[in-house]
Design a protein around this motif. Structure first.
Motif, PDB file in Angstrom:
ATOM      1  N   SER A   1       0.814  -1.217   0.000  1.00 42.67           N
ATOM      2  CA  SER A   1       0.000   0.000   0.000  1.00 42.67           C
ATOM      3  C   SER A   1       0.847   1.265   0.000  1.00 42.67           C
ATOM      4  O   SER A   1       2.015   1.254   0.394  1.00 42.67           O
ATOM      5  N   ILE A   2       0.216   2.338  -0.427  1.00 45.16           N
ATOM      6  CA  ILE A   2       0.746   3.683  -0.234  1.00 45.16           C
ATOM      7  C   ILE A   2       0.163   4.219   1.067  1.00 45.16           C
ATOM      8  O   ILE A   2      -1.043   4.125   1.288  1.00 45.16           O
ATOM      9  N   LEU A   3       0.996   4.768   1.920  1.00 41.88           N
ATOM     10  CA  LEU A   3       0.535   5.376   3.172  1.00 41.88           C
ATOM     11  C   LEU A   3       0.328   6.868   2.929  1.00 41.88           C
ATOM     12  O   LEU A   3       1.251   7.574   2.505  1.00 41.88           O
ATOM     13  N   ILE A   4      -0.893   7.346   3.175  1.00 44.62           N
ATOM     14  CA  ILE A   4      -1.248   8.745   2.930  1.00 44.62           C
ATOM     15  C   ILE A   4      -1.613   9.390   4.261  1.00 44.62           C
ATOM     16  O   ILE A   4      -2.489   8.904   4.977  1.00 44.62           O
ATOM     17  N   THR A   5      -0.956  10.488   4.604  1.00 42.33           N
ATOM     18  CA  THR A   5      -1.305  11.225   5.819  1.00 42.33           C
ATOM     19  C   THR A   5      -2.312  12.324   5.478  1.00 42.33           C
ATOM     20  O   THR A   5      -2.420  12.747   4.339  1.00 42.33           O
ATOM     21  N   GLY A   6      -3.035  12.785   6.502  1.00 45.52           N
ATOM     22  CA  GLY A   6      -3.924  13.931   6.311  1.00 45.52           C
ATOM     23  C   GLY A   6      -5.323  13.564   5.866  1.00 45.52           C
ATOM     24  O   GLY A   6      -5.845  14.127   4.898  1.00 45.52           O
ATOM     25  N   ALA A   7      -5.970  12.645   6.577  1.00 47.20           N
ATOM     26  CA  ALA A   7      -7.282  12.140   6.168  1.00 47.20           C
ATOM     27  C   ALA A   7      -8.371  13.203   6.174  1.00 47.20           C
ATOM     28  O   ALA A   7      -9.367  13.068   5.463  1.00 47.20           O
TER      29      ALA A   7
ATOM     30  N   ALA B   1       3.435   3.366  12.562  1.00 47.78           N
ATOM     31  CA  ALA B   1       2.604   3.305  11.353  1.00 47.78           C
ATOM     32  C   ALA B   1       3.319   2.563  10.233  1.00 47.78           C
ATOM     33  O   ALA B   1       2.707   1.770   9.510  1.00 47.78           O
ATOM     34  N   ILE B   2       4.615   2.812  10.078  1.00 45.86           N
ATOM     35  CA  ILE B   2       5.375   2.124   9.030  1.00 45.86           C
ATOM     36  C   ILE B   2       5.438   0.624   9.318  1.00 45.86           C
ATOM     37  O   ILE B   2       5.271  -0.200   8.401  1.00 45.86           O
ATOM     38  N   ALA B   3       5.641   0.255  10.578  1.00 51.76           N
ATOM     39  CA  ALA B   3       5.682  -1.164  10.942  1.00 51.76           C
ATOM     40  C   ALA B   3       4.331  -1.831  10.713  1.00 51.76           C
ATOM     41  O   ALA B   3       4.262  -3.000  10.307  1.00 51.76           O
ATOM     42  N   ARG B   4       3.263  -1.090  10.959  1.00 53.46           N
ATOM     43  CA  ARG B   4       1.913  -1.650  10.825  1.00 53.46           C
ATOM     44  C   ARG B   4       1.492  -1.784   9.368  1.00 53.46           C
ATOM     45  O   ARG B   4       0.974  -2.814   8.943  1.00 53.46           O
ATOM     46  N   VAL B   5       1.726  -0.741   8.575  1.00 51.36           N
ATOM     47  CA  VAL B   5       1.233  -0.699   7.193  1.00 51.36           C
ATOM     48  C   VAL B   5       2.223  -1.335   6.217  1.00 51.36           C
ATOM     49  O   VAL B   5       1.828  -1.921   5.211  1.00 51.36           O
ATOM     50  N   LYS B   6       3.512  -1.204   6.510  1.00 48.09           N
ATOM     51  CA  LYS B   6       4.576  -1.651   5.601  1.00 48.09           C
ATOM     52  C   LYS B   6       4.373  -1.060   4.195  1.00 48.09           C
ATOM     53  O   LYS B   6       4.268  -1.785   3.198  1.00 48.09           O
TER      54      LYS B   6
ATOM     55  N   LYS C   1      13.167  11.431   7.153  1.00 52.94           N
ATOM     56  CA  LYS C   1      14.212  10.626   7.799  1.00 52.94           C
ATOM     57  C   LYS C   1      13.786   9.173   7.921  1.00 52.94           C
ATOM     58  O   LYS C   1      14.587   8.247   7.687  1.00 52.94           O
ATOM     59  N   ALA C   2      12.527   8.948   8.280  1.00 49.61           N
ATOM     60  CA  ALA C   2      12.031   7.581   8.402  1.00 49.61           C
ATOM     61  C   ALA C   2      12.005   6.889   7.039  1.00 49.61           C
ATOM     62  O   ALA C   2      12.349   5.707   6.925  1.00 49.61           O
ATOM     63  N   CYS C   3      11.610   7.629   6.006  1.00 49.86           N
ATOM     64  CA  CYS C   3      11.578   7.047   4.659  1.00 49.86           C
ATOM     65  C   CYS C   3      12.985   6.705   4.177  1.00 49.86           C
ATOM     66  O   CYS C   3      13.196   5.662   3.543  1.00 49.86           O
ATOM     67  N   LYS C   4      13.929   7.566   4.464  1.00 50.73           N
ATOM     68  CA  LYS C   4      15.310   7.273   4.080  1.00 50.73           C
ATOM     69  C   LYS C   4      15.810   6.029   4.801  1.00 50.73           C
ATOM     70  O   LYS C   4      16.481   5.164   4.209  1.00 50.73           O
ATOM     71  N   LEU C   5      15.477   5.907   6.078  1.00 52.78           N
ATOM     72  CA  LEU C   5      15.907   4.753   6.878  1.00 52.78           C
ATOM     73  C   LEU C   5      15.376   3.449   6.291  1.00 52.78           C
ATOM     74  O   LEU C   5      16.088   2.434   6.237  1.00 52.78           O
ATOM     75  N   HIS C   6      14.139   3.474   5.825  1.00 47.94           N
ATOM     76  CA  HIS C   6      13.496   2.256   5.330  1.00 47.94           C
ATOM     77  C   HIS C   6      13.548   2.119   3.808  1.00 47.94           C
ATOM     78  O   HIS C   6      13.021   1.139   3.267  1.00 47.94           O
TER      79      HIS C   6
END
Length: 383
Positions: free
Chosen positions: A105-111, A149-154, A190-195
């Motif tokens: 999935s794509i994770l989208i913030t700002g619902a 959120a990243i761990a949950r959604v991957k 930073k989180a996106c770069k890490l993963h």
């Protein structure tokens, strides 16, 4: 197509090649040439840039030609032609699931915002699995919340549409503005770069002071005049310094057909109530239609583009001209549109030196008037 060709060749068919069509895109093919609209769809290359820009399609063809295995999250689901609602001729397609169990999935913030809702709607239309999050599910200013959120959604990509959007309050609430518009995107990057996750976020024409005398392009140096603009300029600088390969989309004055929160709808609502609409004749902007903006952003994400891109509809106009245009389209009383007494000149309009991807502004306004559900209800009530 490539897989099917390989299978048939293994069975003995004399297959020599698979063609890439159309290499440089198509004009008006989406309507099968029944309308002369000049609508362009990219092929393996996008010719709207000075030098044809390779798309995901070109990269996929090159990988297959080298004998490499093709891997991409969009391949987790059946092709668009096999999804429910796409055909009446073959009913068995209707039984295919909308989402494969292992689809990334794509994770989208700002619902709660216009852009977040638009991305969810258009991702669903394009068959791109997504997870749309509220602040309670992902607080972009909290490292722990982001990691959870990243761990949950991957996710295979993150699109950030959250932030402080009340430009008129930014000067008084500078700390809140900078937290949402600078700290949040920085932590996400930073989180996106890490993963190793592609990251998309949005900036604004207000990173410029409007005194250049022409439309701004991507290499122009930011020179913000307000706290909101300063927050966006600072976010851009921090993301570039992180070297996260982020896609930063500058846009301006967006309006969409699915909610009431835009200048065009507010203008018609006030005119229908017989109220005056005050609109500057000397502040020039690049109004941007939300569906066009979202589609183009998703295209750039899929094509693995990075850095700063300007995405606005082609053309620029003053707020007064924009109000006049939507009044004309809806046959509203344009005589109530008034230029304020103090009208300082400013031109923060945007264009692109990387590729002009969105259609002309006049077509976008026409589409808005024809497609806006809240506007249609407003006009029906007035009638």
């Amino acid at each position: 197509m490539w897989t099917a060709a390989e299978q048939e060749r293994a069975r003995g068919a004399d297959i020599r090649a698979v063609t890439v069509w159309a290499l440089f895109g198509l004009v008006d093919w989406r309507s099968l040439l029944t309308k002369k609209e000049g609508a362009y769809d990219a092929g393996a290359f996008d010719t709207r840039s000075d030098i044809p820009r390779p798309t995901l399609f070109a990269k996929a063809a090159a990988a297959l030609g080298r004998g490499d295995r093709l891997e991409h999250p969009v391949l987790d689901l059946p092709g668009w032609w096999r999804r429910p609602g796409r055909t009446h001729a073959r009913r068995r397609f209707e039984t295919l699931p909308r989402r494969a169990a292992n689809a990334r999935s794509i994770l989208i913030t700002g619902a709660t915002g216009t852009l977040g809702q638009a991305f969810a709607r258009i991702c669903a239309h394009r068959g791109l699995p997504f997870v749309l999050t509220e602040r309670s599910q992902l607080d972009i200013c909290d490292e722990g919340s982001i990691a959870s959120a990243i761990a949950r959604v991957k996710p295979w990509a993150i699109i950030n549409t959250a932030g402080f959007v009340r430009t008129w309050e930014a000067d008084e609430k500078a700390d809140e503005c900078f937290l949402a518009n600078v700290t949040g995107p920085e932590l996400l990057a930073k989180a996106c770069k890490l993963h190793g996750i592609p990251f998309v976020t949005f900036s604004s024409d207000l990173v410029f002071d409007g005194q250049l005398g022409r439309s701004y392009v991507e290499p122009d140096a930011p020179a913000p005049l307000c706290e909101y603009g300063r927050s966006k300029a600072e976010a851009e600088a921090r993301l570039i310094s992180i070297d996260a390969g982020a896609l930063i989309v500058r846009t301006s004055a967006f309006f969409g057909p699915w909610d009431r929160h835009n200048f065009l709808f507010n203008t018609i609502e006030q005119l229908r109530r017989g109220e005056d609409v005050f609109a500057s004749a000397r502040t020039i902007v690049s109004p941007t239609y939300v569906p066009d903006l979202v589609h183009a952003t998703l295209d750039l994400l899929l094509d693995e583009e990075k850095g700063i891109w300007h995405l606005t509809n082609q053309g620029s106009m003053s707020w007064h001209e924009l109000a006049q245009a939507v009044a004309d389209h809806t046959r509203s009383d344009a005589g109530k549109i008034i230029v304020p007494d103090h009208d300082e000149p400013s031109d923060t309009s945007l264009t692109s030196s990387r590729g002009v991807l969105l259609r002309p502004l006049d077509r976008a306004i026409s589409d808005f008037v024809d497609s806006s559900e809240p506007l249609r209800r407003l006009l029906d009530e007035a009638a």
